[in-house]
Design a protein around this motif. Structure first.
Motif, PDB file in Angstrom:
ATOM      1  N   LEU A  42       4.820   5.246  -4.812  1.00  6.66           N
ATOM      2  CA  LEU A  42       6.047   5.575  -4.098  1.00  6.66           C
ATOM      3  C   LEU A  42       5.734   6.485  -2.922  1.00  6.66           C
ATOM      4  O   LEU A  42       4.953   7.428  -3.056  1.00  6.66           O
ATOM      5  CB  LEU A  42       7.046   6.286  -5.027  1.00  6.66           C
ATOM      6  CG  LEU A  42       7.660   5.455  -6.149  1.00  6.66           C
ATOM      7  CD1 LEU A  42       8.680   6.294  -6.931  1.00  6.66           C
ATOM      8  CD2 LEU A  42       8.319   4.192  -5.607  1.00  6.66           C
ATOM      9  N   HIS A  43       6.313   6.159  -1.787  1.00  5.20           N
ATOM     10  CA  HIS A  43       6.290   7.079  -0.664  1.00  5.20           C
ATOM     11  C   HIS A  43       7.693   7.680  -0.537  1.00  5.20           C
ATOM     12  O   HIS A  43       8.653   7.122  -1.054  1.00  5.20           O
ATOM     13  CB  HIS A  43       5.878   6.364   0.625  1.00  5.20           C
ATOM     14  CG  HIS A  43       4.395   6.117   0.692  1.00  5.20           C
ATOM     15  ND1 HIS A  43       3.766   5.598   1.791  1.00  5.20           N
ATOM     16  CD2 HIS A  43       3.419   6.324  -0.220  1.00  5.20           C
ATOM     17  CE1 HIS A  43       2.461   5.512   1.566  1.00  5.20           C
ATOM     18  NE2 HIS A  43       2.229   5.925   0.349  1.00  5.20           N
ATOM     19  N   ALA A  60      12.906   7.444  -2.175  1.00  5.13           N
ATOM     20  CA  ALA A  60      11.664   6.884  -2.712  1.00  5.13           C
ATOM     21  C   ALA A  60      11.545   5.434  -2.251  1.00  5.13           C
ATOM     22  O   ALA A  60      12.466   4.644  -2.428  1.00  5.13           O
ATOM     23  CB  ALA A  60      11.692   6.946  -4.236  1.00  5.13           C
ATOM     24  N   LEU A  61      10.423   5.104  -1.627  1.00  2.91           N
ATOM     25  CA  LEU A  61      10.220   3.746  -1.119  1.00  2.91           C
ATOM     26  C   LEU A  61       8.920   3.182  -1.679  1.00  2.91           C
ATOM     27  O   LEU A  61       7.860   3.810  -1.608  1.00  2.91           O
ATOM     28  CB  LEU A  61      10.228   3.755   0.408  1.00  2.91           C
ATOM     29  CG  LEU A  61      11.598   4.123   1.004  1.00  2.91           C
ATOM     30  CD1 LEU A  61      11.484   4.632   2.428  1.00  2.91           C
ATOM     31  CD2 LEU A  61      12.548   2.917   0.914  1.00  2.91           C
ATOM     32  N   LEU A  62       9.033   1.996  -2.247  1.00  2.00           N
ATOM     33  CA  LEU A  62       7.927   1.393  -2.978  1.00  2.00           C
ATOM     34  C   LEU A  62       6.879   0.781  -2.041  1.00  2.00           C
ATOM     35  O   LEU A  62       7.233   0.134  -1.056  1.00  2.00           O
ATOM     36  CB  LEU A  62       8.508   0.307  -3.897  1.00  2.00           C
ATOM     37  CG  LEU A  62       7.556  -0.438  -4.810  1.00  2.00           C
ATOM     38  CD1 LEU A  62       6.868   0.501  -5.787  1.00  2.00           C
ATOM     39  CD2 LEU A  62       8.318  -1.528  -5.571  1.00  2.00           C
ATOM     40  N   ARG A  63       5.624   1.016  -2.334  1.00  2.18           N
ATOM     41  CA  ARG A  63       4.516   0.354  -1.640  1.00  2.18           C
ATOM     42  C   ARG A  63       3.588  -0.233  -2.683  1.00  2.18           C
ATOM     43  O   ARG A  63       3.428   0.330  -3.767  1.00  2.18           O
ATOM     44  CB  ARG A  63       3.714   1.364  -0.796  1.00  2.18           C
ATOM     45  CG  ARG A  63       4.261   1.579   0.614  1.00  2.18           C
ATOM     46  CD  ARG A  63       5.353   2.619   0.612  1.00  2.18           C
ATOM     47  NE  ARG A  63       5.987   2.819   1.893  1.00  2.18           N
ATOM     48  CZ  ARG A  63       7.111   2.191   2.298  1.00  2.18           C
ATOM     49  NH1 ARG A  63       7.723   1.323   1.529  1.00  2.18           N
ATOM     50  NH2 ARG A  63       7.629   2.449   3.484  1.00  2.18           N
ATOM     51  N   ARG A 263       8.050   9.536   8.909  1.00  2.00           N
ATOM     52  CA  ARG A 263       7.937   8.256   8.227  1.00  2.00           C
ATOM     53  C   ARG A 263       7.918   8.520   6.736  1.00  2.00           C
ATOM     54  O   ARG A 263       7.734   9.667   6.325  1.00  2.00           O
ATOM     55  CB  ARG A 263       6.630   7.576   8.643  1.00  2.00           C
ATOM     56  CG  ARG A 263       6.674   7.174  10.092  1.00  2.00           C
ATOM     57  CD  ARG A 263       5.560   6.216  10.463  1.00  2.00           C
ATOM     58  NE  ARG A 263       5.862   5.743  11.797  1.00  2.00           N
ATOM     59  CZ  ARG A 263       6.178   4.473  12.093  1.00  2.00           C
ATOM     60  NH1 ARG A 263       6.175   3.547  11.162  1.00  2.00           N
ATOM     61  NH2 ARG A 263       6.471   4.130  13.327  1.00  2.00           N
ATOM     62  N   PRO A 264       8.092   7.492   5.915  1.00  2.00           N
ATOM     63  CA  PRO A 264       7.884   7.697   4.473  1.00  2.00           C
ATOM     64  C   PRO A 264       6.424   8.087   4.249  1.00  2.00           C
ATOM     65  O   PRO A 264       5.528   7.487   4.847  1.00  2.00           O
ATOM     66  CB  PRO A 264       8.168   6.310   3.876  1.00  2.00           C
ATOM     67  CG  PRO A 264       8.975   5.591   4.923  1.00  2.00           C
ATOM     68  CD  PRO A 264       8.511   6.119   6.242  1.00  2.00           C
TER      69      PRO A 264
END
Ligand code: C2E
Ligand code: MG
Ligand code: MG
Ligand code: MG
Length: 290
Positions: A42-43, A60-63, A263-264
């Motif tokens: 997660l970022h 929370a943004l998934l990578r 950015r994230p």
């Protein structure tokens, strides 16, 4: 249809379709192992108070850190995950990881901020969704009032009665509900009346070209006014430059998120942002705005 065209057209069309099918197959088969191989990460991107420049939360943004492809972003795999049902275990991992991270930051003595988690419509509609949320909250001991669930209009479209009842239960648990990408779905303004929604996130496609009197500017201005009057938190997505920031500020949009601020970033870098604050960076951005 492709056959009606002769020669090159047919070839290109065919090749393109084939490439896409192969790509999809690659993603799906590798996605299956990605959870076990611990390839997800997660970022976090700060949500920022537009007046003070202070961080109010994180999304929370998934990578997907694929061993074969490097860092893969959600637009390249979320749809495949949804179609294959893999979004369910992946979404559960995201929720658990975000709550665990919230505890880590709290234990490290950092200021407690809210964490926003994207919930796919596929997850939201499952009967065991609420039970999963409950058990992760209990297991991690995170205070639910610091959790924001981001859903899109599509989650509420088909069965609005069921949707409303899930949202009410989430609210009863103490979570906050955000309507993500607001304005891009089959938005019905009656949703705002029908459902217990706390936060409107204005989609970045509207924010991108706001200036003075153009249509996007008028739409954004109307959404902010409506959101403020309805006493919802309004968050503008995709704030990339100072002109957009000033426009949003003039319209009394309280919060925003975008590359202008950060950015994230991975959890460690986010913790550094939290301790440094963002206002300093904002000041710098303003000075270059001429
Ligand atoms: P979203 O929920 O609307 O998240 C915001 C997206 O905008 C993120 O893209 C973010 O990196 C990007 N963004 C932020 N600031 C700016 C900016 O200033 N300019 C531009 N052009 N873009 C900006 P990302 O991380 O690629 O995610 C795309 C979408 O994938 C998300 O859109 C969300 O719907 C979905 N997604 C991400 N993580 C998850 C997840 O854990 N679960 C589920 N179900 N969906 C997720
Ligand atoms: Mg979101
Ligand atoms: Mg989203
Ligand atoms: Mg969005």
């Amino acid at each position: 249809y492709a056959k009606a065209h002769s020669g090159d057209n047919y070839q290109f069309f065919d090749k393109d379709m084939n490439t896409r099918a192969v790509e999809r197959h690659f993603i799906e088969s590798h996605l299956r192992q990605a959870l076990e191989a611990q390839e997800f990460v997660l970022h976090y991107q700060p949500l920022v108070n537009l007046r003070s420049g202070l961080i109010t939360g994180a999304e929370a943004l998934l990578r997907w850190n694929s061993s074969e492809r490097g860092l893969v972003f959600p637009p390249d795999f979320i749809a495949v995950a949804e179609d294959s049902g893999l979004i369910v275990p992946i979404g559960r991992w995201v929720f658990l990881e975000a709550c665990t991270q919230a505890r880590r930051w709290l234990n490290a003595g950092l200021q407690q901020i809210s964490i926003a988690i994207n919930i796919s419509t596929v997850e939201f509609r499952r009967r065991d969704f609420l039970a999963g949320v409950r058990s992760i909250i209990e297991g991690t001991g995170v205070d639910p009032k610091f959790l924001q669930l981001e859903i899109t209009e599509s989650a509420l479209m088909q069965d609005s009665k069921a949707g409303a009842s899930i949202l009410r239960e989430l609210k009863a648990l103490g979570l906050q509900i955000a309507l993500d990408d607001f304005g891009t779905g089959y938005s019905s303004l009656s949703y705002l009346k029908q459902f217990p929604i706390d936060i409107l996130k204005i989609d970045k496609s509207f924010v991108q070209d706001i200036n003075g009197g153009n249509e996007d500017g008028i739409i954004v201005s109307a959404v902010i006014g409506m959101g403020n009057s309805l006493k919802k938190r309004v968050i503008a997505e995709g704030v990339e430059n100072v002109a957009q920031l000033d426009f949003l500020n003039a319209l009394q949009c309280e919060e925003g998120q975008g590359y202008l601020f950060s950015r994230p970033v991975p959890a460690d870098a986010f913790a550094a942002l939290l301790s440094d604050g963002i206002s300093q960076k904002l000041e710098v951005a303003r000075r270059f705005a001429f």
